[in-house]
Write a protein that holds these residues in place. Structure first.
Motif, PDB file in Angstrom:
ATOM      1  N   HIS A 180     -57.044   4.868  20.386  1.00 50.23           N
ATOM      2  CA  HIS A 180     -57.618   3.525  20.515  1.00 50.23           C
ATOM      3  C   HIS A 180     -56.659   2.553  21.192  1.00 50.23           C
ATOM      4  O   HIS A 180     -56.827   1.339  21.100  1.00 50.23           O
ATOM      5  CB  HIS A 180     -58.009   2.990  19.137  1.00 50.23           C
ATOM      6  N   LYS A 181     -55.665   3.093  21.854  1.00 50.84           N
ATOM      7  CA  LYS A 181     -54.689   2.244  22.531  1.00 50.84           C
ATOM      8  C   LYS A 181     -55.333   1.507  23.701  1.00 50.84           C
ATOM      9  O   LYS A 181     -56.070   2.087  24.490  1.00 50.84           O
ATOM     10  CB  LYS A 181     -53.524   3.097  23.038  1.00 50.84           C
ATOM     11  N   GLN A 182     -55.082   0.232  23.794  1.00 51.28           N
ATOM     12  CA  GLN A 182     -55.642  -0.588  24.859  1.00 51.28           C
ATOM     13  C   GLN A 182     -54.524  -1.095  25.759  1.00 51.28           C
ATOM     14  O   GLN A 182     -53.513  -1.623  25.277  1.00 51.28           O
ATOM     15  CB  GLN A 182     -56.417  -1.777  24.275  1.00 51.28           C
ATOM     16  N   GLU A 183     -54.721  -0.901  27.037  1.00 51.16           N
ATOM     17  CA  GLU A 183     -53.744  -1.401  27.994  1.00 51.16           C
ATOM     18  C   GLU A 183     -53.799  -2.922  28.051  1.00 51.16           C
ATOM     19  O   GLU A 183     -54.869  -3.531  27.932  1.00 51.16           O
ATOM     20  CB  GLU A 183     -54.013  -0.820  29.386  1.00 51.16           C
ATOM     21  N   MET A 184     -52.643  -3.535  28.240  1.00 55.26           N
ATOM     22  CA  MET A 184     -52.583  -4.990  28.314  1.00 55.26           C
ATOM     23  C   MET A 184     -53.055  -5.451  29.691  1.00 55.26           C
ATOM     24  O   MET A 184     -52.399  -5.205  30.697  1.00 55.26           O
ATOM     25  CB  MET A 184     -51.147  -5.472  28.062  1.00 55.26           C
ATOM     26  N   ASN A 185     -54.213  -6.094  29.723  1.00 43.52           N
ATOM     27  CA  ASN A 185     -54.795  -6.558  30.981  1.00 43.52           C
ATOM     28  C   ASN A 185     -54.414  -7.993  31.321  1.00 43.52           C
ATOM     29  O   ASN A 185     -54.730  -8.476  32.408  1.00 43.52           O
ATOM     30  CB  ASN A 185     -56.320  -6.441  30.921  1.00 43.52           C
TER      31      ASN A 185
END
Length: 635
Positions: A180-185
């Motif tokens: 569930h890791k989300q890249e920092m946008n």
């Protein structure tokens, strides 16, 4: 007389001042111990980045240099301590994957590498019982033909060790967080943080140079402004419109600071200090997230609790259910197929029964015995009286009301199957992907009462409440178990010899595979002949007298040793485990398995459940019941 009166006035004032001083000292002497008892003194420590012997220019001392970051770090330390206290208080109540169980053991080396059994999480975070299979035996002797291969190997080792450390401390949360890791946008926010990081490193050195006082003030103002903005927003959308100009200004200021000849050692020192604090902050947030993850995994969803309460209240209005004896003969008929489920989860046990019945060639011969506790007994009873599962017969028992004698109190309370988390390495050359996590599920204490609870039965199939049946289980009843007691799928990745520290000094076959609960065929006649319940009870007593561990910690060695050389290995196609923690199970293996076992933290009825596996569970959910809609149970 005037002289006397005039002379006494200063004397009275002196005595009054002395009295006030004594009273102040008394109050102070009471307050100081209170400050230390309450831990308030922790908030007085300076945790800033700058620790120079020489002070910077006047007007911007040590406390000012930190801006908002110092207050934030102090608050974070207090939060971390508070979080640890909460974990210690809630730990014993979170029974299935977290809690203190097995003490840390020494390494035991064998042909498969070394094993370590641990259970107490670092920094106070409760952790599940864990078996860690360390580096492959040939890792120390590995030779490399070129620097590229060696570099890749070192990178793999670092990545694997980092992953291993995370899993040892936080368990299956690490697997879940990676998926569930989300890249920092938010690129602007990220750039601001990077610039603030560099500016803080250069400021102390620049502040010591009187000739660059203007640049020093510029750095100070930019640092304070960035800290203020970042304390109020974490996304680009919430940034003020003028921030891009401030970014250019900060970049220009940093460029000027880099052009100045400063003490590089001091800048390096500041960068390392900031990096350490950033790592501490990241670890704090990971610890916080892991605690919430484990709490969510062990907490019943609100809608499920509502369903249980509504059913219990409705049962009180229908007491006639307790007098239903229409199927009493089936309950004790050994010619029928009897299934046993230990559960305190209404919907989970319903799915197990529904999937078993739907896949069966005929259901009239199926009798399900659901063992539960007093809290869920009435809700369970009403649910299975309102819902029908073809022609199968369902009986709900309250284990606390059973008339069982000569048993220890813990055995007379509902004990569900227990899961022990393991971490192990594969034999592949790529260390970066070597570390794997799995769960060993074994019988709970209540399973060892089955021969006495079902005195008239000869054989039962035991199903965990986190399984889904995909094929007819009738062939299990015709198996020749060759004098064995427990028919189970084995887990040969971990063998008994690797658990020597946990199993103690008892004699056992070191090469024997561990076995899994979930789907088990039990020969009760053979069980009674061997008196396995008494053997299990003695093993519990021996474990307790040696190690002073909790009952749950004693369960793994006692359960495994009780069935030593008495496990009949079922073919692996009968049950597929891992759907509660492994995101990479082959879809063909799922289709071919007779039983799917959602062992692990990510159960299919939780929001944490793995989405692509949930559909196998949801299609057997009874959705027609009135209370399902009223309690907003997610279909």
């Amino acid at each position: 007389m005037k002289g006397v009166g005039g002379g006494s006035l200063p004397a009275k004032r002196a005595w009054r001042g002395l009295g006030v001083a004594v009273l102040g000292l008394v109050i102070l002497s009471m307050l100081v111990p209170l400050v230390f008892l309450l831990g308030l003194h922790n908030g007085f420590n300076s945790t800033g980045y700058v620790t120079d012997d020489r002070s910077p220019p006047s007007g911007f001392g040590r406390h000012d240099q930190l801006g908002l970051s110092k207050t934030h770090n102090q608050s974070e330390a207090n939060q971390s301590a508070h979080l640890g206290d909460i974990m210690r208080r809630l730990g014993p109540a979170l029974s299935k994957d977290i809690g203190n169980h097995i003490k840390e053991a020494e390494d035991e080396t064998n042909s498969r590498g070394s094993t370590q059994v641990t259970a107490i999480g670092k920094n106070g975070l409760p952790a599940s019982p864990e078996i860690v299979l360390k580096q492959p035996p040939d890792a120390k002797n590995r030779k490399f033909d070129g620097s590229v291969e060696a570099t890749e190997y070192v990178k793999g080792v670092i990545a694997a060790e980092s992953e291993k450390s995370c899993q040892q401390e936080f368990g299956s949360y690490c697997i879940w967080s990676q998926e569930h890791k989300q890249e920092m946008n938010d690129s602007v926010v990220k750039k601001m943080k990077d610039q603030l990081f560099v500016a803080r490193a250069y400021y102390p050195s620049v502040a010591k140079l009187p000739a660059h006082d203007t640049l020093s003030r510029g750095l100070k103002e930019n640092i304070q402004e960035f800290e203020h903005v970042l304390s109020e927003t974490t996304t680009d959308a919430d940034l003020p419109p003028y921030i891009r100009k401030r970014l250019q200004k900060m970049e220009s200021t940093i460029t000027k600071a880099k052009a100045i000849v400063v003490d590089c050692n001091n800048v390096d020192k500041k960068l390392r200090q900031i990096l350490d604090l950033a790592e501490d902050e990241a670890h704090f947030h990971m610890k916080q997230s892991a605690f919430l993850y484990h709490l969510a995994a062990q907490t019943m969803p609100k809608s499920h609790h509502c369903l249980s309460m509504r059913l219990t209240v409705e049962h009180l209005r229908s007491p006639s259910l307790d007098k239903d004896f229409s199927a009493a003969e089936k309950y004790v008929n050994p010619a029928l197929h009897h299934y046993v489920i230990l559960s305190n989860n209404i919907l989970a046990s319903s799915v197990v029964i529904n999937s078993t019945v739907m896949q069966a060639n005929e259901s009239k011969s199926k009798v399900f015995h659901v063992l539960t506790d007093g809290q869920n007994y009435y809700a369970m009873k009403l649910w299975f009286s309102r819902n029908f599962y073809k022609e199968a017969t369902i009986r709900v028992l309250n284990i606390e009301d059973l008339n069982l004698h000569n048993h220890d109190t813990p055995l007379l309370h509902l004990s569900l199957p227990e899961e022990f988390r393991i971490s192990f390495r594969s034999d592949s050359k790529s260390l970066k992907t070597q570390l794997r996590t799995a769960y060993i599920s074994v019988f709970g204490h209540s399973h060892f009462l089955l021969p006495e609870i079902f005195k008239n039965l000869k054989k039962v199939v035991v199903l965990d409440d986190d399984v889904v049946v995909q094929r007819d289980l009738s062939p299990l009843w015709s198996l020749d178990m060759e004098g064995k007691v427990n028919g189970a799928v084995q887990f040969c990745t971990v063998r008994l010899g690797q658990l020597k520290q946990a199993l103690g000094e008892k004699s056992f076959d070191r090469n024997s595979c561990t076995w899994l609960s979930g789907l088990n065929i039990i020969d009760l006649v053979r069980w009674r002949e061997l008196n396995l319940t008494e053997i299990y009870r003695r093993l519990l007593q021996d474990q307790h007298s040696i190690k002073e561990e909790s009952l749950r910690a004693q369960l793994l060695p006692a359960s495994l040793l009780t069935f030593q050389n008495l496990v009949y290995p079922l073919d692996g196609s009968w049950a597929l485990s891992g759907l509660g923690h492994d995101y990479n199970i082959d879809s063909q293996a799922i289709r071919n398995a007779a039983v799917l076992h959602y062992n692990g933290n990510m159960k299919p009825w939780l929001d944490l459940g793995i989405p692509k596996y949930k559909r196998h569970w949801k299609k057997f959910l009874k959705r027609e019941d009135q209370f399902m809609g009223e309690c907003n149970v997610n279909p």
